[in-house]
Every structure is written in C-alpha cells, then in structure tokens.
Enzyme design. Structure first.
Site, PDB file in Angstrom:
ATOM      1  N   HIS A 181       0.996  -1.228  -0.309  1.00 23.48           N
ATOM      2  CA  HIS A 181      -0.071   0.106   0.011  1.00 23.48           C
ATOM      3  C   HIS A 181       0.803   1.413  -0.067  1.00 23.48           C
ATOM      4  CE1 HIS A 181       0.245   0.912   4.386  1.00 23.48           C
ATOM      5  NE2 HIS A 181       0.360  -0.092   4.482  1.00 23.48           N
TER       6      HIS A 181
ATOM      7  N   GLU B 145      -5.001   1.479   2.605  1.00 25.05           N
ATOM      8  CA  GLU B 145      -4.991   0.233   3.529  1.00 25.05           C
ATOM      9  C   GLU B 145      -5.166   0.749   5.092  1.00 25.05           C
ATOM     10  OE1 GLU B 145      -3.530  -2.381   6.515  1.00 25.05           O
ATOM     11  OE2 GLU B 145      -2.616  -0.449   6.216  1.00 25.05           O
ATOM     12  N   GLU B 146      -4.703   2.142   5.260  1.00 22.06           N
ATOM     13  CA  GLU B 146      -4.797   2.565   6.670  1.00 22.06           C
ATOM     14  C   GLU B 146      -6.105   2.759   7.151  1.00 22.06           C
ATOM     15  OE1 GLU B 146      -2.276   2.446   8.569  1.00 22.06           O
ATOM     16  OE2 GLU B 146      -0.349   2.816   7.197  1.00 22.06           O
TER      17      GLU B 146
ATOM     18  N   ASP C  28       3.512  -6.210   4.225  1.00 28.48           N
ATOM     19  CA  ASP C  28       3.138  -5.196   4.932  1.00 28.48           C
ATOM     20  C   ASP C  28       4.044  -5.348   6.261  1.00 28.48           C
ATOM     21  OD1 ASP C  28       1.911  -2.725   5.968  1.00 28.48           O
ATOM     22  OD2 ASP C  28      -0.015  -3.178   5.419  1.00 28.48           O
TER      23      ASP C  28
ATOM     24  N   HIS D 130       3.491   3.126  13.033  1.00 31.03           N
ATOM     25  CA  HIS D 130       2.630   4.408  13.040  1.00 31.03           C
ATOM     26  C   HIS D 130       3.202   5.414  13.831  1.00 31.03           C
ATOM     27  CE1 HIS D 130      -1.514   2.842  11.287  1.00 31.03           C
ATOM     28  NE2 HIS D 130      -0.476   2.420  11.073  1.00 31.03           N
TER      29      HIS D 130
END
Ligand SMILES: [Zn+2]
Length: 346
Positions: free
Chosen positions: A71, A222-223, A242, A322
């Site tokens: 992504h 995706e997030e 990922d 993140h």
C-alpha cells in the site's frame, strides 16, 4: 539469503517513495512516480475505479493468477476547519500517532496543486504558556497546523486557496545509518513497494518469469481498511506485503522477515502460510512466524470481504509502528527474498 538483491536500488526506491507525499487516497503525486519506476523496468500500471494500481507480470503458467499487494497510502490528515485566527484544525487519515508527529513539518496540498508548509502543534503548544501543555491529550480535537505564512485570519488562509478536505502530509524524517538501520515514518508501507521493485528488477535482470501470472496491487487506503475489499476475480491468492510488529509476543526483529499467521481480523489461509514458511526455509531467509493483535492488512480485509481467495501476509518488522519507525536493511532484503521464492515457486 538465496537471491542477491540490488540493495542500492532497493534503498533508492524507498528513499524516493518515502519523500513522495501520499496520505490515504491521495495518489496525485505517488502514482506518476510508480508509473515511472515501473516503465524503467518495462512494465505499465493500470487502475481500477477505486484507485488501486496494478502491474502484471506474465508467468510460466498463466492459468492461475496470484497477487502481491503493497500500500502506498500513509497516515496523514485533512483540513477540518479554519479558525478565525487562521489556525487549521485537522481530522486524521488512518491511525495517526499525534504524540509522535507533534512538532513535525507538514504540507497542505490544495486541490489546484499549491503546497504550503506548516508546523503540526498542540493547541496548548508551550509549557511556558499553558498549564496543560504536557497533559492535554493529543487528538483531532487538540492538534493544529500553524502555516509558515504571515496570516492573521480565516480569510487570509482561504485566499491562499486552502479549503476544507485538503490533504495534509507529514515529513518522513528519513535517515539511514552507516550500519544499515532505517529510521523513518512510513516504512509502512513504502518499504514494501521498494521491495516489490527490487524483486521486479531481479526478475528482469535474470530473465526469470514467475511460476504463475503475478499481479502487483499498489493499494490506496490500507490505513483505513479500504485496500482489499475488492479483488480482481481472476486472483486466487492474495499476499499482502506489509510491516511486521515487534513486541513481547513476537519473535520478529528488525533484521528478519515476519510471516503473519493471524491478525485481528482472521487467521490467514493455513496452507498458504505453511507454503510461505517452506519458501522462507528454501530461500534461506532469516524469518519469524508471529500473530498480531491490533493489526490487519489488505489481505485479511480481502478475506473477510468474501473474496474467493487464499490470503497471507509478510513483511519487515518495525519498531514504533505508525510513529517514526525503525527497521534494518537486512529485513528488506529478507522480505524481497521471500517474495522471489514465492513468485518463483522454488
Ligand atoms: Zn501497512
């Protein structure tokens, strides 16, 4: 590791991608970069109506199609409101870690292509001024963007062409150490895209075809869980590349590739996970198998959205997901090795 990957090319791809702003759904800048990188290797990219890009590599046997996803979307924000004094209020795109992003430079991208930099701050921005500067929760309701412009009012900001819904990206703060560590935001999932291109370059330079027709999906959201709900019907296996996680439950570390056996949404397809473990062995990867709790991928989303597929996920473990993440180049090389073993069906 079995396959000798062009490490310099891999890291150059990552550096270019991570410096290309692409918060959730904002493909304006990153899609042309992906198209250019693909065309340099002799590939084209097509798009579905949702915004996912597809690069297809013909296989030795084209009766079966498998898909690897990576992504391009990252965490970010949008303009929520402009205060009377010209401060910008925000809403997050994806699971922003404001505590990590506070103090970063950000860029507001207007719909007509203008860009303005600013500082992401908390409304209680100084311990010298605000009693609650340390304790106020950092959230959509307390974070502000201070534009790097001489503005005093909402009208000043509007005159610059900034509107509600404009996308705000955060600087990546990317740094490579001499001994192989990578410290950067958005290793999730720009590193996976870099691994994809390193894999494609290896296939091209060694004149190798994947065992089956192989689609690469560059997903756009995706997030927020929107990358995998729709899958082209010819795809029988969906493998998300990922990040892996590092924590007390996990064997994964910054130098390996982690195969995810189960995440928050579902266990991955049993047989496919077993095959990936076997590929990792054969490709002499440093690898771990873990389960993740607060985590999902486009593949588990694809699975839970009733697509007729087998699903799996693997990738590079990072610290501080993140936030400003950290991993090691070896982890990217192990991930690329496992991708090659999978597509070549060694
Ligand atoms: Zn991710």
């Amino acid at each position: 590791m079995k396959f000798r990957i062009d490490e310099k090319y891999l890291l150059n791809c990552f550096e270019r991608l991570v410096h290309t702003p692409s918060p959730v759904g904002y493909g304006v800048k990153v899609n042309p970069v992906l198209e250019e990188m693909a065309s340099q290797l002799g590939f084209g990219i097509t798009y579905d109506r949702r915004g996912t890009g597809y690069l297809t590599v013909e296989g030795e046997d084209n009766s079966k199609t498998v898909l690897l996803s990576a992504h391009w979307d990252t965490l970010g924000m949008v303009v929520r409101r402009i205060d009377a004094d010209g401060k910008i209020r925000v809403r997050s795109l994806g699971g922003m870690q404001y505590i990590s992003a506070e103090g970063s430079s950000v860029t507001v991208h207007t719909r007509d292509g203008r860009e303005y930099t600013g500082l992401l701050a908390c409304q209680s921005h100084s311990t010298h001024v605000f009693e609650n500067a340390r304790t106020l929760e950092r959230s959509d309701d307390t974070m502000i963007v201070l534009l790097d412009e001489d503005i005093h009012s909402k009208e000043d900001v509007q005159k610059m062409g900034i509107r509600h819904g404009d996308v705000i990206s955060v600087e990546p703060c990317c740094e490579f150490t001499k001994n192989g560590y990578i410290k950067s935001r958005f290793i999730d999932d720009k590193a996976a895209i870099a691994c994809v291109f390193a894999m494609l370059k290896y296939l091209r330079e060694n004149d190798l075809k994947p065992a089956f027709r192989t689609m690469i999906a560059f997903t756009f959201a995706e997030e927020i869980g929107l990358g995998g709900p729709w899958v082209p019907p010819e795809v029988s296996e969906y493998v998300a590349i990922d990040i892996g996680l590092i924590g007390p439950d996990n064997d994964g570390h910054e130098r390996c590739v982690t195969i995810c056996a189960k995440d928050r949404k579902a266990p991955y397809t049993y047989d496919l996970v077993t095959r990936l473990i076997n590929y990792a062995e054969k490709a002499e990867c440093d690898y771990a198998v873990d389960i993740f709790f607060r985590y999902s991928t486009d593949a588990s989303t694809a699975l839970t959205c009733s697509n007729n597929i087998s699903a799996a996920a693997f990738g590079m473990p990072v610290y501080c997901s993140h936030g400003r993440e950290r991993t090691h180049t070896l982890s990217l090389l192990n991930t690329t090795n496992l991708m090659l073993a999978y597509v070549l069906n060694i």
